[in-house]
Design a protein around this motif. Structure first.
Motif, PDB file in Angstrom:
ATOM      1  N   PRO A 266       8.022   2.203 -11.729  1.00 53.69           N
ATOM      2  CA  PRO A 266       7.057   3.051 -12.444  1.00 53.69           C
ATOM      3  C   PRO A 266       5.712   3.129 -11.746  1.00 53.69           C
ATOM      4  O   PRO A 266       5.093   4.211 -11.676  1.00 53.69           O
ATOM      5  CB  PRO A 266       6.949   2.380 -13.807  1.00 53.69           C
ATOM      6  CG  PRO A 266       8.210   1.636 -13.973  1.00 53.69           C
ATOM      7  CD  PRO A 266       8.597   1.174 -12.616  1.00 53.69           C
ATOM      8  N   LEU A 267       5.196   2.007 -11.208  1.00 53.37           N
ATOM      9  CA  LEU A 267       3.891   2.021 -10.564  1.00 53.37           C
ATOM     10  C   LEU A 267       3.922   2.886  -9.298  1.00 53.37           C
ATOM     11  O   LEU A 267       2.973   3.644  -9.013  1.00 53.37           O
ATOM     12  CB  LEU A 267       3.466   0.592 -10.226  1.00 53.37           C
ATOM     13  CG  LEU A 267       2.110   0.443  -9.536  1.00 53.37           C
ATOM     14  CD1 LEU A 267       0.993   1.059 -10.377  1.00 53.37           C
ATOM     15  CD2 LEU A 267       1.815  -1.024  -9.245  1.00 53.37           C
ATOM     16  N   GLY A 268       5.007   2.790  -8.542  1.00 56.70           N
ATOM     17  CA  GLY A 268       5.120   3.616  -7.341  1.00 56.70           C
ATOM     18  C   GLY A 268       5.143   5.100  -7.682  1.00 56.70           C
ATOM     19  O   GLY A 268       4.519   5.921  -6.982  1.00 56.70           O
ATOM     20  N   ARG A 269       5.850   5.461  -8.764  1.00 58.41           N
ATOM     21  CA  ARG A 269       5.886   6.868  -9.152  1.00 58.41           C
ATOM     22  C   ARG A 269       4.517   7.351  -9.627  1.00 58.41           C
ATOM     23  O   ARG A 269       4.131   8.506  -9.425  1.00 58.41           O
ATOM     24  CB  ARG A 269       6.954   7.069 -10.242  1.00 58.41           C
ATOM     25  CG  ARG A 269       8.382   6.942  -9.721  1.00 58.41           C
ATOM     26  CD  ARG A 269       9.385   7.365 -10.764  1.00 58.41           C
ATOM     27  NE  ARG A 269       9.490   6.375 -11.842  1.00 58.41           N
ATOM     28  CZ  ARG A 269      10.339   5.353 -11.847  1.00 58.41           C
ATOM     29  NH1 ARG A 269      11.143   5.175 -10.794  1.00 58.41           N
ATOM     30  NH2 ARG A 269      10.383   4.526 -12.849  1.00 58.41           N
ATOM     31  N   VAL A 270       3.754   6.465 -10.262  1.00 53.60           N
ATOM     32  CA  VAL A 270       2.386   6.843 -10.670  1.00 53.60           C
ATOM     33  C   VAL A 270       1.499   7.000  -9.432  1.00 53.60           C
ATOM     34  O   VAL A 270       0.677   7.939  -9.337  1.00 53.60           O
ATOM     35  CB  VAL A 270       1.822   5.797 -11.641  1.00 53.60           C
ATOM     36  CG1 VAL A 270       0.327   6.058 -11.894  1.00 53.60           C
ATOM     37  CG2 VAL A 270       2.581   5.819 -12.953  1.00 53.60           C
ATOM     38  N   MET A 271       1.660   6.138  -8.466  1.00 46.29           N
ATOM     39  CA  MET A 271       0.850   6.220  -7.248  1.00 46.29           C
ATOM     40  C   MET A 271       1.214   7.454  -6.413  1.00 46.29           C
ATOM     41  O   MET A 271       0.363   8.025  -5.716  1.00 46.29           O
ATOM     42  CB  MET A 271       1.040   4.954  -6.411  1.00 46.29           C
ATOM     43  CG  MET A 271       0.468   3.702  -7.082  1.00 46.29           C
ATOM     44  SD  MET A 271       0.861   2.176  -6.187  1.00 46.29           S
ATOM     45  CE  MET A 271       0.011   2.498  -4.644  1.00 46.29           C
ATOM     46  N   LEU A 272       2.453   7.881  -6.516  1.00 46.78           N
ATOM     47  CA  LEU A 272       2.849   9.073  -5.776  1.00 46.78           C
ATOM     48  C   LEU A 272       2.182  10.339  -6.305  1.00 46.78           C
ATOM     49  O   LEU A 272       2.076  11.338  -5.585  1.00 46.78           O
ATOM     50  CB  LEU A 272       4.382   9.239  -5.823  1.00 46.78           C
ATOM     51  CG  LEU A 272       5.188   8.252  -4.976  1.00 46.78           C
ATOM     52  CD1 LEU A 272       6.688   8.445  -5.222  1.00 46.78           C
ATOM     53  CD2 LEU A 272       4.867   8.426  -3.498  1.00 46.78           C
ATOM     54  N   VAL A 273       1.746  10.281  -7.545  1.00 45.06           N
ATOM     55  CA  VAL A 273       1.027  11.441  -8.104  1.00 45.06           C
ATOM     56  C   VAL A 273      -0.249  11.691  -7.306  1.00 45.06           C
ATOM     57  O   VAL A 273      -0.631  12.841  -7.032  1.00 45.06           O
ATOM     58  CB  VAL A 273       0.723  11.211  -9.589  1.00 45.06           C
ATOM     59  CG1 VAL A 273      -0.161  12.335 -10.145  1.00 45.06           C
ATOM     60  CG2 VAL A 273       2.014  11.108 -10.384  1.00 45.06           C
ATOM     61  N   GLN A 274      -0.938  10.630  -6.908  1.00 39.79           N
ATOM     62  CA  GLN A 274      -2.152  10.777  -6.096  1.00 39.79           C
ATOM     63  C   GLN A 274      -1.833  11.379  -4.740  1.00 39.79           C
ATOM     64  O   GLN A 274      -2.538  12.261  -4.249  1.00 39.79           O
ATOM     65  CB  GLN A 274      -2.816   9.406  -5.932  1.00 39.79           C
ATOM     66  CG  GLN A 274      -4.050   9.430  -5.042  1.00 39.79           C
ATOM     67  CD  GLN A 274      -4.563   8.032  -4.746  1.00 39.79           C
ATOM     68  OE1 GLN A 274      -3.930   7.067  -5.100  1.00 39.79           O
ATOM     69  NE2 GLN A 274      -5.724   7.951  -4.129  1.00 39.79           N
ATOM     70  N   ASP A 275      -0.715  10.906  -4.139  1.00 36.49           N
ATOM     71  CA  ASP A 275      -0.364  11.424  -2.818  1.00 36.49           C
ATOM     72  C   ASP A 275       0.080  12.892  -2.869  1.00 36.49           C
ATOM     73  O   ASP A 275      -0.152  13.656  -1.926  1.00 36.49           O
ATOM     74  CB  ASP A 275       0.746  10.568  -2.209  1.00 36.49           C
ATOM     75  CG  ASP A 275       0.304   9.123  -2.006  1.00 36.49           C
ATOM     76  OD1 ASP A 275      -0.925   8.898  -1.908  1.00 36.49           O
ATOM     77  OD2 ASP A 275       1.175   8.219  -1.975  1.00 36.49           O
ATOM     78  N   LYS A 276       0.712  13.272  -3.962  1.00 34.28           N
ATOM     79  CA  LYS A 276       1.179  14.648  -4.088  1.00 34.28           C
ATOM     80  C   LYS A 276       0.053  15.619  -4.439  1.00 34.28           C
ATOM     81  O   LYS A 276       0.225  16.826  -4.278  1.00 34.28           O
ATOM     82  CB  LYS A 276       2.271  14.724  -5.153  1.00 34.28           C
ATOM     83  CG  LYS A 276       3.551  14.005  -4.763  1.00 34.28           C
ATOM     84  CD  LYS A 276       4.583  14.081  -5.873  1.00 34.28           C
ATOM     85  CE  LYS A 276       5.852  13.337  -5.489  1.00 34.28           C
ATOM     86  NZ  LYS A 276       6.860  13.384  -6.568  1.00 34.28           N
ATOM     87  N   ASN A 277      -1.041  15.116  -4.946  1.00 34.81           N
ATOM     88  CA  ASN A 277      -2.158  15.993  -5.340  1.00 34.81           C
ATOM     89  C   ASN A 277      -3.457  15.487  -4.696  1.00 34.81           C
ATOM     90  O   ASN A 277      -4.363  15.001  -5.388  1.00 34.81           O
ATOM     91  CB  ASN A 277      -2.301  16.024  -6.864  1.00 34.81           C
ATOM     92  CG  ASN A 277      -1.032  16.498  -7.558  1.00 34.81           C
ATOM     93  OD1 ASN A 277      -0.774  17.695  -7.643  1.00 34.81           O
ATOM     94  ND2 ASN A 277      -0.247  15.538  -8.045  1.00 34.81           N
TER      95      ASN A 277
ATOM     96  N   GLU B 208       0.819  -1.215   0.000  1.00 34.92           N
ATOM     97  CA  GLU B 208       0.000   0.000   0.000  1.00 34.92           C
ATOM     98  C   GLU B 208       0.850   1.261   0.000  1.00 34.92           C
ATOM     99  O   GLU B 208       0.378   2.336  -0.367  1.00 34.92           O
ATOM    100  CB  GLU B 208      -0.913   0.002   1.241  1.00 34.92           C
ATOM    101  CG  GLU B 208      -1.916  -1.135   1.267  1.00 34.92           C
ATOM    102  CD  GLU B 208      -2.954  -1.001   0.164  1.00 34.92           C
ATOM    103  OE1 GLU B 208      -3.177   0.133  -0.296  1.00 34.92           O
ATOM    104  OE2 GLU B 208      -3.513  -2.034  -0.247  1.00 34.92           O
ATOM    105  N   GLN B 209       2.127   1.127   0.379  1.00 39.06           N
ATOM    106  CA  GLN B 209       3.017   2.273   0.451  1.00 39.06           C
ATOM    107  C   GLN B 209       3.707   2.462  -0.905  1.00 39.06           C
ATOM    108  O   GLN B 209       4.389   1.565  -1.412  1.00 39.06           O
ATOM    109  CB  GLN B 209       4.066   2.060   1.547  1.00 39.06           C
ATOM    110  CG  GLN B 209       4.996   3.243   1.750  1.00 39.06           C
ATOM    111  CD  GLN B 209       4.281   4.455   2.333  1.00 39.06           C
ATOM    112  OE1 GLN B 209       3.311   4.307   3.086  1.00 39.06           O
ATOM    113  NE2 GLN B 209       4.736   5.655   1.992  1.00 39.06           N
ATOM    114  N   ALA B 210       3.515   3.628  -1.532  1.00 40.23           N
ATOM    115  CA  ALA B 210       4.103   3.909  -2.843  1.00 40.23           C
ATOM    116  C   ALA B 210       5.608   4.108  -2.701  1.00 40.23           C
ATOM    117  O   ALA B 210       6.078   4.745  -1.758  1.00 40.23           O
ATOM    118  CB  ALA B 210       3.448   5.125  -3.465  1.00 40.23           C
TER     119      ALA B 210
END
Length: 464
Positions: free
Chosen positions: A322-333, A315-317
């Motif tokens: 690549p998938l973690g970096r895509v998931m971090l977009v949600q956390d950053k916005n 669950e932790q990005a």
């Protein structure tokens, strides 16, 4: 009148030159002296002629005696010739009668001797190529002498010679079924001579030190083959050389060396590649580059795929995949609406796509270009073939073999490079597309979750 003394002088000098044997010592001072000297010379010449006639008459009787002796010798030779001719005719008749009597008495025995002569010749030809002669030398000398003696009609084979021929045939058959090890001098491939143990397998093959040998009848020597067969045959030869009374598999040539000779003439992989020439090396170089790129892509995509799979279970990005970096977009916005988040997720995915698909197009290009380069080599080889035909005609196929070999080898090399590259390109594209699909699926899931969360407050307000 003045010319008369000159004429007489000329005649006198001529006479003096004719009778040079009795030359006058003193020179004449007048015509009277000259006349006197001529008279004396004539008298001396007449005396010399008389002496010669007397000597001839004395030897005449001797010549007559010699002539009579020569006639007697001639008559004796004629009589001897007639006697010898009569003896020859009598002996010829006697010889013909004896020959007829001999042929009648021999009967079928003469046919037997003819068969023995033929068998001796055939056996000699067999011994010339038999590897058994490497262990038992000198067998051919007896057969040569026997066949030559049988060729003469006056010489019949003895019982001992017939038994010797029988013995040689029986020994050849007996030794053909045995595996025997013996020591003798062999000629190595580099031309040096060495004493080594040689293993003879029946009448088929000779091996030593894991190498195949050949027997040379002209020199009576045993030499290593200049070219050896492939390793799977050499391994069996090495096992036979080092074995002691064990049963081992062995590559046997039942023709006694003919198949082995054709086998070693077949070009190996390196020689086939060399037949392709410069075009073949270009194809191999391109294929090697494509293979290195494919290996690098396989390793890269394998590690990326492993990290993406681990990210799917967490669950932790993480920023290392690549998938973690895509998931971090949600956390950053966290406060962006669905439309804005969708655009940012699409942007993040587009940034990851080049990393996943880089250099895959080059592999696909190699799969297309390699057959074309092979076709270029084919055309070049056929041009060389037609040039050889133009210069030398079609009488010798070996002159055309080089161009045809280049044409075929380059085509094969092009296909050998292209076919694996097609499969590799497809496999890499499938793997990269699989990772991209995971990113898109997770992105769609993030958008769905954001949309669901944004609709919950509205639902609670409407219920109130």
């Amino acid at each position: 009148m003045k010319k008369l003394p000159l004429l007489i002088s000329a005649i006198t000098l001529s006479a003096v030159s004719v009778f040079s044997g009795n030359a006058i010592a003193q020179q004449a001072t007048s015509l009277d002296d000259l006349l006197s000297q001529l008279a004396q010379g004539k008298i001396a010449q007449s005396k010399q002629n008389l002496d010669r006639e007397a000597e001839f008459n004395t030897k005449k009787s001797q010549q007559i005696q010699l002539l009579n002796q020569a006639r007697q010798q001639r008559d004796q030779a004629i009589n001897l010739s007639a006697q010898l001719e009569k003896n020859f005719q009598d002996n010829d008749v006697t010889l013909g009668n004896n020959t007829d009597a001999l042929n009648k008495r021999m009967g079928e025995l003469k046919e037997l001797f003819g068969v023995l002569q033929q068998v001796a010749g055939d056996t000699r030809s067999k011994f010339q190529t038999s590897v058994i002669s490497a262990q038992i030398p000198g067998r051919g000398q007896f057969l040569d002498e026997f066949a030559q003696s049988m060729g003469s009609s006056s010489k019949l084979a003895s019982i001992e010679e017939i038994e010797r021929l029988w013995f040689e045939l029986q020994r050849e058959m007996t030794q053909s079924g045995k595996v025997h090890k013996f020591s003798r001098e062999i000629v190595l491939a580099n031309g040096e001579k060495s004493q080594a143990d040689v293993v003879r397998v029946g009448g088929f093959n000779l091996v030593s030190q894991g190498k195949y040998l050949e027997y040379i009848d002209e020199t009576g020597s045993v030499a290593q083959l200049m070219r050896q067969p492939s390793n799977r045959y050499l391994s069996s030869a090495d096992a036979l050389t080092s074995s002691t009374d064990q049963v081992v598999p062995f590559a046997l040539d039942p023709t006694g060396g003919s198949i082995l000779g054709l086998l070693v003439q077949a070009p190996d992989l390196q020689e086939r590649v060399e037949q392709g020439g410069a075009v073949g090396y270009v194809i191999l170089a391109i294929g090697l580059i494509g293979l290195l790129i494919a290996i690098e892509r396989f390793i890269t995509l394998f590690f990326i795929g492993s990290k993406v799979n681990r990210q799917l279970k967490s669950e932790q990005a993480s920023n290392d995949n690549p998938l973690g970096r895509v998931m971090l977009v949600q956390d950053k916005n966290p406060l962006d609406n669905v439309e804005t988040l969708e655009l940012k997720l699409s942007e993040s995915i587009l940034k990851e796509v080049p990393v996943l698909t880089t250099r895959l197009t080059f592999i696909k290009i190699i799969s297309v270009v390699a057959p074309l380069i092979g076709l270029l080599g084919t055309v070049t080889g056929m041009i060389n073939t037609f040039q050889a035909i133009t210069l030398f005609g079609t009488g010798d196929p070996k002159l055309m073999a080089g161009g045809i070999s280049q044409a075929l080898v380059t085509t094969v090399l092009g296909l050998v490079v292209a076919i694996p590259m097609v499969f590799i390109s497809t496999l890499l594209n499938t793997r990269s597309r699989g990772i991209i699909n995971i990113l898109q699926q997770q992105s769609a899931g993030i958008l769905a979750e954001r949309s669901e969360n944004s609709e919950k407050p509205l639902t609670s307000k409407q219920g109130a």
